[in-house]
Structures are given as C-alpha cells and as structure tokens.
Design an enzyme around this catalytic site. Structure first.
Site, short mmCIF file in Angstrom:
data_model
loop_
_atom_site.label_atom_id
_atom_site.label_comp_id
_atom_site.label_asym_id
_atom_site.label_seq_id
_atom_site.Cartn_x
_atom_site.Cartn_y
_atom_site.Cartn_z
CB CYS A 199 -0.84 -0.02 1.21
SG CYS A 199 -0.19 0.00 2.78
CG HIS A 250 -4.48 0.14 3.83
ND1 HIS A 250 -3.85 -0.51 3.25
CD2 HIS A 250 -5.62 0.43 3.06
CE1 HIS A 250 -4.21 -0.80 1.83
NE2 HIS A 250 -5.20 -0.28 1.79
CG HIS A 261 -6.54 0.40 -1.71
ND1 HIS A 261 -6.83 -0.28 -0.55
CD2 HIS A 261 -7.82 -0.18 -2.53
CE1 HIS A 261 -8.07 -1.11 -0.45
NE2 HIS A 261 -8.56 -0.87 -1.77
#
Length: 288
Positions: A199, A250, A261
C-alpha cells in the site's frame, strides 16, 4: 559509511541475511529475476514475506553501506525516508547488487510506465529491464530517446515515451493515472516496483516519479504530510487507516470511485468504493 548505487533492476531489502527462504533464491541472485520470483509465489508463500522483506531499492538508487557480512551489505536507502533511521530506510541486500554511483549529471528522469528497456544505443539491444519509479540522471536527448548515466560509469538510453522529467509539475489526476497503471497487480509485502507493490509502496513510487520525496511506510507518510479533514479529501489526496489504539497500517489514494490502493496480501491493486469495514478504520487524510 560508503555510498554506493543499486546496479540491478530491483534489489529486495531484507530484515537480515538469514531472512530469505530457499524459494526466494531468484530475488537474491547476483542477477535477480524478481518477475519470476513474484510469479512463483501463491498467497501462503507471500504471507511468509511478512517479517522478512522490508522494501525494494531500484536501479541506480543510492544507498549507504553501514556494514558487510558473508556477501551481504547492511544498507540505508536515503531516498526512502523512515522513522527507523534519520538517514533513510535500513535493511540488508546482497553485496552483488551494489556498484559505483553514476557519474554526475542533471535533469533526472523517472520511468513512468510499468516496465521499459534500458538500451545500449537508441533503439538498440536491451541491457536491462527497468521498473516504474527508477530515477536516472539524463545527459542527452536525441530523436525520441534520452541518454542516462548508469552505475559503474556507463551510459544507456531510454525511450522518451517511457519516462517523465521528475521536475515536471504533476496534478492529482496525473498521480491517479500513474497509479492506475497497476490495477490488477498482485500485492507484494515490501514491494515498490512494477513486479509487486504494497500500500505505501504504491504511494512512494508514484510520488517518486513526480518528484516528491515521500516516506516509505504508511505511518511515516501520515506523520509527514499535511492533513486535511477526512470529509474534505479530494481525488489525489491520501486516506490513512488504523485500528483503535494502533498506528496507521494502510494508505491509499482518494479517487473518484473511492480509493486506489494495494489492498493486502492475496489481493490485487484496485480502485473501489470503501467497504464498511474499511471505513470503520479511516482515521486521517492528507494532501500532497
């Protein structure tokens, strides 16, 4: 400490020389085959990278050598800011992946497509496959090609259409366009290359291409960037996620669809609306 440069297309950075498994041999070979390594791993094997790999360093990226042991070098990657070390991201790579810094040059260009060939001459034979996010200093332009300085004192050529000038301004939609090239790419823990991204690796790589020096990890990105109210976030901004009482784990680009993402191991890079379970951990937004 001695300054060196990565002389292979992608060098995976490990927690220690003992971290790689037998099946990781393609990634740590003197001439690594990161594509074959990534293709060989199923979800269970990829999960085994947690606690083993840290990040990846790309061709010609400078590193500081802190120590050497049994064919491995303990390095710091200054282009990848990290709270782990004030000088950059620390870890271990095979010493065979290191060479001398390129000769001085100007006008850095970044590979802006997933993969491209570094050539010995314009339109000539390929020397090496380079990943998105590779940054090289340019020395000459001619007939649709750019000449770049290479580690160990050589030079090579890249097609103009495969690169962008790092100093060229980029807006939010350009960042989303660059990141969207990897839709469907398998998540790779520690990945910062076209062979696999995590990510924060997606954010770091895209920003490197547009000339922004962004920290490598999601929690450091959250700490370093200018925050905006979550309900005021716009496409091209960043969303950050954390569970109650935990650090940010994240990050993704805000997009018209919701978020672009690299989701998690076992999934692919996607552009999707935020699911309720994801929304429940949305804690911050930031503007680049």
């Amino acid at each position: 400490m001695k300054l060196a440069a990565i002389k292979v297309g992608v060098s995976t950075v490990w927690t220690s020389p003992e971290a790689p498994r037998d099946l990781d041999a393609p990634a740590i070979a003197a001439t690594p085959d990161v594509a074959a390594w990534a293709d060989s791993m199923n979800t269970e094997v990829r999960l085994g990278l947690h606690g083993r790999t840290l990040t990846q360093a790309l061709y010609a990226e400078p590193v500081l050598i802190r120590s050497e042991r049994d064919g491995w070098s303990e390095i710091i990657a200054p282009w990848q800011p990290s709270s782990s070390d004030p000088l950059g991201y620390p870890g271990w790579i095979p010493s065979s992946h290191l060479g001398e810094l390129p000769a001085a040059a100007s006008d850095p260009v970044a590979v802006a497509v997933p993969l491209t060939q570094l050539m010995a001459e314009p339109g000539g034979s390929p020397l090496l496959e380079l990943s998105f996010g590779t940054v090289l200093a340019s020395t000459e332009r001619t007939d649709g090609y750019v000449r770049v300085a290479l580690p160990d004192g050589g030079s090579g050529w890249l097609a103009d259409e495969a690169v962008r000038v790092v100093s060229e301004p980029a807006d939010a939609m350009e960042r989303l366009r660059l990141g969207s090239q990897f839709l469907g790419l398998q998540y790779l823990w520690g990945g910062t290359s076209a062979y696999g991204l995590d990510c924060s690796g997606l954010i770091h790589a895209v920003n490197r291409v547009v000339g922004l020096r962004t920290p490598r990890d999601a929690h450091d990105q959250c700490d370093a960037l200018e925050h905006v109210a979550v309900d005021e976030a716009q496409p091209g901004d960043l969303y950050f996620f954390a569970r109650p009482g935990d650090t940010v784990h994240h990050v993704g680009f805000v997009s018209p669809a919701g978020m672009l993402h690299a989701s998690e191991t076992g999934k692919v890079l996607e552009d999707e609306a935020l699911a309720p379970e994801r929304l429940s951990t949305l804690v911050a937004a930031a503007r680049l």
